[in-house]
Each structure stands twice: as C-alpha cells, then as structure tokens.
Design an enzyme around this catalytic site. Structure first.
Site, PDB file in Angstrom:
ATOM      1  N   ALA A  43       0.909  -1.126  -0.031  1.00 15.23           N
ATOM      2  CA  ALA A  43      -0.117   0.116   0.038  1.00 15.23           C
ATOM      3  C   ALA A  43       0.861   1.170   0.030  1.00 15.23           C
ATOM      4  O   ALA A  43       0.768   2.153  -0.645  1.00 15.23           O
ATOM      5  CB  ALA A  43      -1.044  -0.003   1.245  1.00 15.23           C
ATOM      6  N   SER A  52       0.304  -4.175  -4.147  1.00  9.79           N
ATOM      7  CA  SER A  52      -1.013  -3.364  -4.034  1.00  9.79           C
ATOM      8  C   SER A  52      -2.079  -4.347  -3.583  1.00  9.79           C
ATOM      9  O   SER A  52      -2.993  -4.228  -4.411  1.00  9.79           O
ATOM     10  CB  SER A  52      -1.072  -2.617  -5.337  1.00  9.79           C
ATOM     11  OG  SER A  52      -0.085  -1.839  -5.577  1.00  9.79           O
ATOM     12  N   CYS A  61      -6.198  -6.453   4.720  1.00  7.31           N
ATOM     13  CA  CYS A  61      -7.117  -6.469   5.504  1.00  7.31           C
ATOM     14  C   CYS A  61      -8.211  -7.311   5.292  1.00  7.31           C
ATOM     15  O   CYS A  61      -9.249  -7.770   5.699  1.00  7.31           O
ATOM     16  CB  CYS A  61      -7.790  -5.004   5.689  1.00  7.31           C
ATOM     17  SG  CYS A  61      -6.884  -3.806   6.348  1.00  7.31           S
ATOM     18  N   ASN A  91      -2.092   3.773   2.671  1.00  7.44           N
ATOM     19  CA  ASN A  91      -2.451   4.501   1.510  1.00  7.44           C
ATOM     20  C   ASN A  91      -2.300   5.995   1.649  1.00  7.44           C
ATOM     21  O   ASN A  91      -1.733   6.477   0.520  1.00  7.44           O
ATOM     22  CB  ASN A  91      -3.698   4.155   1.112  1.00  7.44           C
ATOM     23  CG  ASN A  91      -3.828   2.781   0.415  1.00  7.44           C
ATOM     24  OD1 ASN A  91      -3.296   2.644  -0.956  1.00  7.44           O
ATOM     25  ND2 ASN A  91      -4.123   1.698   1.024  1.00  7.44           N
ATOM     26  N   TYR A  95     -31.832  11.624  10.064  1.00  2.00           N
ATOM     27  CA  TYR A  95     -32.793  10.657  10.727  1.00  2.00           C
ATOM     28  C   TYR A  95     -33.909  10.355   9.918  1.00  2.00           C
ATOM     29  O   TYR A  95     -34.598  11.064   9.056  1.00  2.00           O
ATOM     30  CB  TYR A  95     -33.675  11.526  11.982  1.00  2.00           C
ATOM     31  CG  TYR A  95     -34.871  10.881  12.459  1.00  2.00           C
ATOM     32  CD1 TYR A  95     -34.699   9.563  13.143  1.00  2.00           C
ATOM     33  CD2 TYR A  95     -36.039  11.433  12.133  1.00  2.00           C
ATOM     34  CE1 TYR A  95     -35.752   8.910  13.486  1.00  2.00           C
ATOM     35  CE2 TYR A  95     -37.240  10.769  12.517  1.00  2.00           C
ATOM     36  CZ  TYR A  95     -37.112   9.545  13.183  1.00  2.00           C
ATOM     37  OH  TYR A  95     -38.428   9.109  13.480  1.00  2.00           O
ATOM     38  N   TRP A 134     -33.391  10.134  18.351  1.00  2.00           N
ATOM     39  CA  TRP A 134     -31.910  10.250  19.122  1.00  2.00           C
ATOM     40  C   TRP A 134     -31.089   9.267  18.642  1.00  2.00           C
ATOM     41  O   TRP A 134     -31.103   8.161  19.183  1.00  2.00           O
ATOM     42  CB  TRP A 134     -31.989  10.554  20.498  1.00  2.00           C
ATOM     43  CG  TRP A 134     -32.567  11.829  20.982  1.00  2.00           C
ATOM     44  CD1 TRP A 134     -34.028  12.158  21.398  1.00  2.00           C
ATOM     45  CD2 TRP A 134     -31.959  13.068  21.171  1.00  2.00           C
ATOM     46  NE1 TRP A 134     -34.124  13.557  21.750  1.00  2.00           N
ATOM     47  CE2 TRP A 134     -32.874  14.040  21.627  1.00  2.00           C
ATOM     48  CE3 TRP A 134     -30.681  13.474  21.102  1.00  2.00           C
ATOM     49  CZ2 TRP A 134     -32.466  15.404  21.901  1.00  2.00           C
ATOM     50  CZ3 TRP A 134     -30.202  14.775  21.066  1.00  2.00           C
ATOM     51  CH2 TRP A 134     -31.137  15.857  21.619  1.00  2.00           C
TER      52      TRP A 134
END
Length: 462
Positions: free
Chosen positions: A13, A43, A47, A314, A435, A443
């Site tokens: 990376a 490259s 992960c 990166n 929301y 909330w």
C-alpha cells in the site's frame, strides 16, 4: 537535465501508492522509479485476507488492486521476489538479494522510500516456527495458510491472541468448518476496547461456537513425528490443534532501517515529520517512510503510536509521492479509528480507551448506553451499546466504542470527526445527524451517549 532515481522498498500500500503518485507528477524523463518487493504480489488488501481465508472473498486475485504488470506499464521498474537487505544511507544506495537465486546487487538512489510494513509477532517459545503455525500479514502468508489447511485436512484450530486479526481469523476458521479455540492472555477479547465492551465480543464469539480461553498464555507448541503442530500448551491445559494461527498482533518491520541508523520510536516504528520524511540528519531529507513500519501522531493524546492499517498506509503513500514528485502534502496524524466484525456483530472504536486516558494523565468521565440501530418500532431494529469517554472539566470528547449489529460500526465515523475537530460532548449533542425510522431512532445512539456524557461532565466538574 539529469534524471533522478527514486528507490522504493516494499510493494504494497504505502510503497506503491508513493511510487504511483510520484509517477503521476513526474514522467520517466525526470524520475526513474525502482521498487523492490520480496513477495509475489503488489498493491493488495491485507485487511481482506481473513475474508478470503473464510470464503467470503472468492479468489486471491480479488484482493489485488494493481498487478505488477500494471505498475510496470506505468513506468515503474518493479522487481518482485527481491529483498533489500541493506541500506547505505551515506552512500545513497541499497543492496538487494534475489530470493530464488541469492544474487545480490547495489542500486543507488537520489530519494528513498522505506515501506517495509509490519510482521506478525511470534512468541518466543518451543515450536513457534513449526509447520502448521501461521502468522497472517501478507498475501503470501494467506496463501501459505490455505495451503496448510488443505494439507492438514483436520478439524481443530487454535488461534493465539484475540485482537482484530485473531478474532477475524477465528471467524474465518469457523466458516471453514473447524472447531476453534482462542487462547487470549487478556481478560477479554479485543484489547483495543475496554474490558466491559470486550465482554460483549466474548459472548458473541461463544455464541458462534468458538471456545474462548482468557487470562491464559501459550507456553509451547507441540508437534508430531512429521514436525507438524499437534497441540498448544498453556500453564494449565493443552489444546489439540491441526493448525495454529497467530493473532497476537504485529510489530514494525524496521530491522533494515535500524541497521542503517535511522531513528525509531518507543513502539519500534520509524519516526517521520508531517511530510513523512524520516527525521534526523542521517536521512538528509532524502528518505521517506510510510505504512505499517512508522509511528504516527495520536491527535487525542498527543503521543506517537503504531497503528497498522491500510487506510493510513495509502494516505502515507499519497503524501510521500506528492512530496517526492515536487508537490507538497502532509499527514497530520490519527485518532485511532478501527472497525471489525464477528459474523453479524459489528465492533468499532476511535480515540482513547480508559487506560489510554489514564496513561496520558487525563481526568475523564465515561458513560455507557444501550440503544437501537433503528426506531424501536421499525422492523429489523437491533440493540447497540455505545461507550463514550470525555475529559472532566472541559468536556472534550476522548473516545468512543460501539458494539452492535447492522448499522453499528460506521456510526463511529461521527465520533472520529468530532475527535479530529476537538469537539466537546456538549457540542456533539447539537449535531444535525440524519434521521428516518429505517436508519436511526429520533436520538441517534451516538447523540444519546453524548447527552449522557455531557450531563456527567457537568455533574463531575471540579
């Protein structure tokens, strides 16, 4: 006009991002780029390896963002299976060895990028290097593990350590039909969380059929007559294993840089300035470093720390490439944001844990709230736990941890922005977040935690 030469050590990376960005800014007539990579691939997404091993990602090549051939087509002299074994800073050259033939040669540079990454930590104990014991950091490591699983044809796996890699690899092995035991020396899995939040991860792992052994440390890997792993031992027990995966963590791969006299920090990573130049007179402003081999500034605590993440690598590469190519860019630091999952349980954190805040000498208040991912009456609403830490007196946000189901993990991004902006929890309560019942309660859980933290800070003000 003479052509400068950029040498890059490491083809993943940070290294190849730096090379690619430098090439965008300067053509071959101005800048020659030579990149060395000791593995077979460039490259790629490290992960993604647990998800490839577990079968969620179908093929190894799906993890490769840009092949060696694509880099070469862009004017980068990429040399695979070639390991740099010495940096001569005074002579501005590196010595490289071809892995297969052992042939060595020196290559001079005008500018150097060190992007050597990190290596899985192997405990110092009998059998740690036995066949069937695997660290998982590179695509080559992932392929070696899959090959080992195919040869073993067993059904029992032990994962040593319960950090991100350990937890993700435990899930991957469960998906492959293995009986999985995780041996963890901490009190709960995911030491990047506070123990009370790690306990939620513990319960989820056991719900998947994973056997969790906490407060235990592996002391020996035992092998059979064929030299392959057969079990692991702790001080109190022995656990059968056809394969062992090390998930203890990683350490910066800086042996090469140390030998060259380049400065490293308390965590073993190279030290750089904001432009990602290696500090000190020896580097002479010609050496840059990025990715998992460096330490970065924690914007919350103000201290250097080592974080091995592809996102940072990166970005480091982009900054380095811009500066090498004649532009200007900086990397200001991080707040420590990370997300992961165990099947459908999402795990997120950013900022400081309680023990991090204590270590930094901060006085703080912490709150934990239970909420839901959607309006409680909307189908699919699932529980979510949010823990928030705020500085006593000022109310400055210090950290957030979230554990829940779908829609939980990425909520941490709101907290990451708030940390970067040095917002108080009181200020966070007024954030205008989106929301609608399918997406959030009226909330949002992050705002509920902020309200509770603000009230506690007000009540705890000295």
């Amino acid at each position: 006009m003479s052509i400068e030469r950029l040498v890059v050590i490491g083809g993943d990376a940070a290294g190849m991002s730096a090379a690619s960005q430098a090439r965008r800014l300067k053509g071959p007539e101005e800048l020659e780029i030579v990149a060395f990579e000791r593995g077979h691939f460039t490259s790629y997404s490290a992960c993604g390896i647990p998800y490839w091993v577990g079968g969620d990602v179908g093929a190894r090549d799906d993890l490769v963002a840009r092949t060696p051939e694509e880099h070469r087509a862009r004017g980068i002299d990429l040399r695979l299976r070639t390991e740099v074994v010495e940096i001569d800073v005074a002579g501005r050259r590196v010595r490289a060895r071809e892995v297969e033939s052992g042939a060595e040669s020196w290559t001079s540079y005008d500018k150097l990028v060190v992007a050597t990454g990190a290596r899985p930590i192997r405990p110092d104990m009998p059998g740690a290097d036995a066949a069937g014991v695997h660290g998982v950091q590179t695509l080559d490591d992932g392929q070696a593990l899959l090959d080992s699983l195919a040869r073993a044809r067993g059904e029992r796996a032990v994962v040593v350590g319960a950090g991100y890699i350990g937890v993700e690899m435990a899930e991957a092995l469960i998906n492959r039909g293995y009986q999985v035991t995780v041996v963890n020396r901490g009190s709960e899995p995911m030491s990047t969380l506070d123990p009370d939040m790690g306990r939620l991860v513990h319960r989820a792992m056991e719900g998947l059929g994973i056997t969790m052994v906490n407060d235990a440390e592996v002391t020996e890997v035992r092998t059979g007559e064929d030299g392959r792993v057969r079990s692991v031992r702790t001080a109190d027990a022995e656990y059968p294993a056809d394969v062992v995966v090390l998930g203890i963590g990683v350490s910066p791969e800086t042996g090469l840089a140390r030998a060259a006299g380049l400065p490293v920090g308390v965590h073993g990573g190279l030290l750089t300035d904001l432009a990602m130049r290696v500090r000190g007179p020896l580097a002479d402003g010609r050496v840059w470093a990025g990715g998992d081999c460096v330490e970065v500034l924690d914007l919350v605590s103000g201290r250097e720390r080592h974080i091995a993440l592809g996102t940072h690598a990166n970005k480091h590469g982009q900054v380095i490439g811009a500066n090498v190519g004649g532009g200007y860019a900086t990397f200001p630091g991080v707040v420590g944001t990370a997300v992961s999952k165990v099947c459908d349980l999402e795990i997120a954190r950013t900022g400081l844990r309680e023990k991090d805040a204590r270590r930094a000498g901060l006085q703080f208040e912490s709150v934990t709230i239970e909420s839901t991912s959607r309006a409680g009456y909307y189908p699919g609403a699932s529980p979510m736990t949010v823990k928030m830490i705020a500085e006593r007196g000022t109310g400055r946000l210090l950290g957030v941890q979230i554990v829940g189901r779908e829609g939980a993990a990425k909520r941490v991004d709101v907290a990451a922005v708030a940390l970067t902006a040095r917002m108080t929890v009181e200020e966070m309560t007024a954030l205008d977040l989106g929301y609608a019942p399918p997406f959030s309660p009226v909330w949002d859980p992050v705002l509920v935690a902020a309200r509770k933290a603000a009230a506690k800070v007000r009540g705890g003000t000295r």
